[in-house]
Scaffold this active site. Structure first.
Site, PDB file in Angstrom:
ATOM      1  N   SER A   1       3.882   1.005  -1.879  1.00 11.79           N
ATOM      2  CA  SER A   1       3.234   0.236  -2.952  1.00 11.79           C
ATOM      3  C   SER A   1       2.541   1.163  -3.935  1.00 11.79           C
ATOM      4  O   SER A   1       2.057   2.235  -3.567  1.00 11.79           O
ATOM      5  CB  SER A   1       2.195  -0.712  -2.356  1.00 11.79           C
ATOM      6  OG  SER A   1       1.434  -1.308  -3.391  1.00 11.79           O
TER       7      SER A   1
ATOM      8  N   TYR B   1      -5.680  -1.938   2.184  1.00 13.07           N
ATOM      9  CA  TYR B   1      -4.228  -2.037   2.030  1.00 13.07           C
ATOM     10  C   TYR B   1      -3.674  -0.777   1.380  1.00 13.07           C
ATOM     11  O   TYR B   1      -2.690  -0.185   1.858  1.00 13.07           O
ATOM     12  CB  TYR B   1      -3.931  -3.270   1.161  1.00 13.07           C
ATOM     13  CG  TYR B   1      -2.495  -3.456   0.739  1.00 13.07           C
ATOM     14  CD1 TYR B   1      -1.543  -3.973   1.608  1.00 13.07           C
ATOM     15  CD2 TYR B   1      -2.095  -3.152  -0.574  1.00 13.07           C
ATOM     16  CE1 TYR B   1      -0.234  -4.181   1.197  1.00 13.07           C
ATOM     17  CE2 TYR B   1      -0.779  -3.356  -0.988  1.00 13.07           C
ATOM     18  CZ  TYR B   1       0.147  -3.864  -0.096  1.00 13.07           C
ATOM     19  OH  TYR B   1       1.436  -4.066  -0.507  1.00 13.07           O
TER      20      TYR B   1
END
Lengths: 439, 245
Positions: free
Chosen positions: B137, B150
């Protein structure tokens, strides 16, 4: 969000749900009155409900296919276009198709759609083996001619008012190619086109485009188009090698709403005259690819925008055989007298009635569309009255404005459906249309 | 060439399912792996019907590394392409105070994907061929207040893939890192995403499919993200710490 049908009238704010699984359908149902929606190709308000509109497009999986019988099982939100893309290259075609391939299988069952082969093969429902239907209690029932037979019968053509259709098993038909052998027959007037329909009852597909503006002895001049699935040996040698591939077509998108003035009596008249001349010039046989033959309008994505932002209204009725000629003559005269031009007008001979609430009956169906205006509303009421006088009835997938009283005068089956729904506790499956029509 | 099988770990996700369709459309048999995989049978049938290829379903729990070897043994065939789409966005605010929540986010985005990817890499290396695609990501490019739990796990996974690629570069095993920006999926449902920076799952799958055939190393799905992240990385820490991004 604001929703409308394909006719863009009426528009209404509806709470939209887009469930991915049965639990999410149940949750959406729990909010109260609700209706399932497919791809929004119903013209009016048949797939809209303020409290909860449950769009089923995410139920888009194909689940099983049986080569021996042609039975395909899909979830309700699969588009007919996807079925064709997947199965035509393998030699299979939908048994019945409406004039657009951008409908869901669930929607095809709910409206019990008909196509150009109705006079021979009947509606889509005749090819449905079973339906998985979610009821008021959230339970899923398999409905077929053997199991829950009454629910099965009312669900076909039941406009989503018997529950949420989750899965459908239906039978495809075998074809040898992706081509249609089309025969175009020009018809001078209504008598002529009706005679041609009766003479050509053996044709697999038949439909006539009808000029709604021509008067006098040319009233109802038409072009009747017959079609047969072409056999492999009817194709040229190069095409025979790849009978299921057709030249790629570019689809165009109508980029803007046309101004209301763009469609007026003059342009509609010019378009109709041009269409008739083309049909006369093209009279005879031609090989046409499946997409051009069945879905000429799909090539212009969002074609409904040609009617401008106010949208348009569809009118489709069917008249029984014995009064069809008189009724059609009066309908055409009323349209001419009103000065409203119907851009696309289609006449078709229908076969026998089937199913407790499906639209078709043996006779002639006329489909018209008009840009929305105050004048059209009056005209539509006039057309309603003529249809009633001649024992006809109306297609709910196209309706956006009929009154409950008109429906009942046209179709005593409406009261039977309303009673079935009351008795089975199905009153909360309701659309804006069913509320208007008191179904 | 007969099409080589493709393993998709985290197949239930929107990106995973889009990838399965994309590879199946190109004729590859697909192996769909997920937790509670029974529910994927219908998806496998759908893929097989639409694309005329085979699709199988396999159980995997990314939080149980001890089961990974048995999982790989159970596949009908060692795949040629393995794609790990597993991820869990978690909730940043909860993760700040709830250690179990933070740990779940870290294990789901780093520990599990890295260990499984590493194990597959060993088998690919032994065979001398294969492509590993890890979905990491842009959140791993720089830690930000809004999602650093995250983001840090994704940063770990990005670094793991980078090291793996480096090590295997001479072995015939290719490793590709994918850094999707915003994607319209269940993970982001209800978020107000900027349209120009947001991709549809099918577009992500298409970008990955194409990049993999070209043996790219690191891709951003929408090229604009390369620029966006270059700027975000270039901001001096003294300034960055005062920003709200």
């Amino acid at each position: 969000m604001m929703l409308s049908g394909w006719g863009r009238f009426p528009q209404q704010w509806c709470a939209l749900h887009q469930p991915r699984d049965e639990a999410e359908v149940r949750a959406a149902m729990a909010t109260g009155p609700r209706i399932a929606r497919g791809n929004g190709r119903g013209y009016g308000d048949c797939a809209m409900q303020r409290n909860a509109t449950i769009e089923m497009r995410r139920f888009n999986r194909m689940l099983a296919f049986e080569e021996e019988t042609g039975q395909l099982v899909t979830e309700a939100g699969v588009l007919l276009a996807e079925v064709i893309d997947t199965f035509l290259p393998r030699g299979w075609f939908p048994p019945v198709t409406p004039g657009t391939k951008f409908v869901t299988i669930g929607g095809m069952v709910a409206a019990d759609v008909h196509g150009k082969n109705h006079h021979r093969d009947g509606t889509f429902g005749r090819f449905v083996d079973w339906i998985d239907l979610m009821g008021e209690d959230g339970e899923v029932r398999r409905c077929s001619p053997q199991e829950n037979a009454e629910l099965f019968a009312w669900t076909i053509g039941g406009m989503g008012l018997t529950g949420v259709i989750l899965r459908v098993a239906f039978r495809l038909r075998r074809v040898e190619s992706a081509w249609i052998r089309q025969t175009t027959l020009p018809a001078r007037n209504l008598d002529h086109v009706m005679a041609l329909f009766e003479e050509n009852g053996a044709a697999t597909y038949s439909v006539a485009w009808i000029d709604c503006l021509n008067t006098g002895s040319g009233l109802g001049r038409s072009a009747l188009m017959l079609g047969e699935h072409a056999c492999a040996d009817e194709l040229s040698r190069t095409r025979r090698n790849a009978p299921f591939s057709v030249p790629a077509k570019r689809s165009r998108t109508m980029p803007v709403d046309l101004p209301r003035a763009a469609l007026n009596r003059m342009t509609v008249k010019a378009f109709n005259a041009l269409y008739y001349r083309n049909a006369r010039a093209a009279a005879g046989d031609a090989l046409v690819d499946w997409d051009s033959y069945f879905y000429p309008l799909d090539a212009i994505l969002e074609w409904n925008r040609i009617y401008g932002a106010r949208g348009f209204m569809q009118f489709q009725c069917v008249l029984p055989l014995d009064s069809a000629h008189a009724g059609l003559t009066e309908l055409l005269r009323a349209i001419i007298a009103s000065g409203e031009g119907s851009f696309l007008s289609v006449l078709k001979r229908m076969g026998a009635e089937h199913g407790p609430f499906s639209f078709p009956m043996e006779g002639y169906t006329l489909a018209l569309d008009f840009p929305f205006s105050s004048g059209t509303a009056r005209l539509m009421e006039r057309l309603d009255a003529i249809t009633l006088d001649h024992g006809g009835r109306f297609y709910l997938a196209k309706d956006a404005r009929m009154s409950a009283a008109t429906l009942r005068r046209a179709d005593p089956r409406a009261d039977v459906l309303a009673k079935v729904r009351r008795d089975a506790g199905l009153a909360n499956f309701r659309s804006s249309q069913s509320e208007r029509l008191c179904l | 060439m007969t099409a080589a099988p493709v393993l998709i770990i985290g197949a239930r996700s929107d990106i995973g399912m889009a990838l399965a369709h994309r590879y199946a459309a190109a004729g590859h048999p697909v192996q769909l792996a997920a937790r509670a995989s029974k529910g994927l049978e219908a998806d496998a049938a759908n893929i097989a019907l639409r694309h005329g290829t085979s699709a199988s379903v396999h159980e995997i729990d990314i939080l149980e590394p001890e089961s990974f070897a048995a999982f790989l043994d159970s596949l009908p065939q060692l795949p040629h392409v393995a794609i790990c789409v597993v991820g869990l966005l978690g909730d940043q605010a909860t993760s700040q105070t709830d250690i179990a929540a933070a740990q779940l986010t870290m294990r789901s985005n780093y520990e599990g994907p890295a260990l499984l990817t590493g194990l597959i890499a060993e088998r690919f290396a032994a065979r001398g061929s294969g492509t590993i695609i890890g979905i990491s990501s842009v959140a791993g490019e720089r830690g930000r207040a809004s999602n650093y739990v995250y983001g840090s796990a994704k940063a770990g996974y990005t670094a793991f893939l980078s090291g793996l690629r480096n090590r295997l570069s001479k072995t015939g095993v290719h490793v590709m890192t994918v850094l999707p920006g915003f994607v319209r999926t269940r993970m982001t449902a209800g978020m107000d995403l900027p349209a120009r920076l947001t991709a549809e799952p099918a577009a992500v799958a298409e970008a990955i499919f194409r990049a993999a055939t070209k043996q790219r190393d690191v891709i951003y799905v929408k090229p604009v993200w390369r620029l966006v992240m270059a700027i975000i990385r270039a901001i001096p820490e003294g300034i960055f710490k005062g920003t709200k991004l």
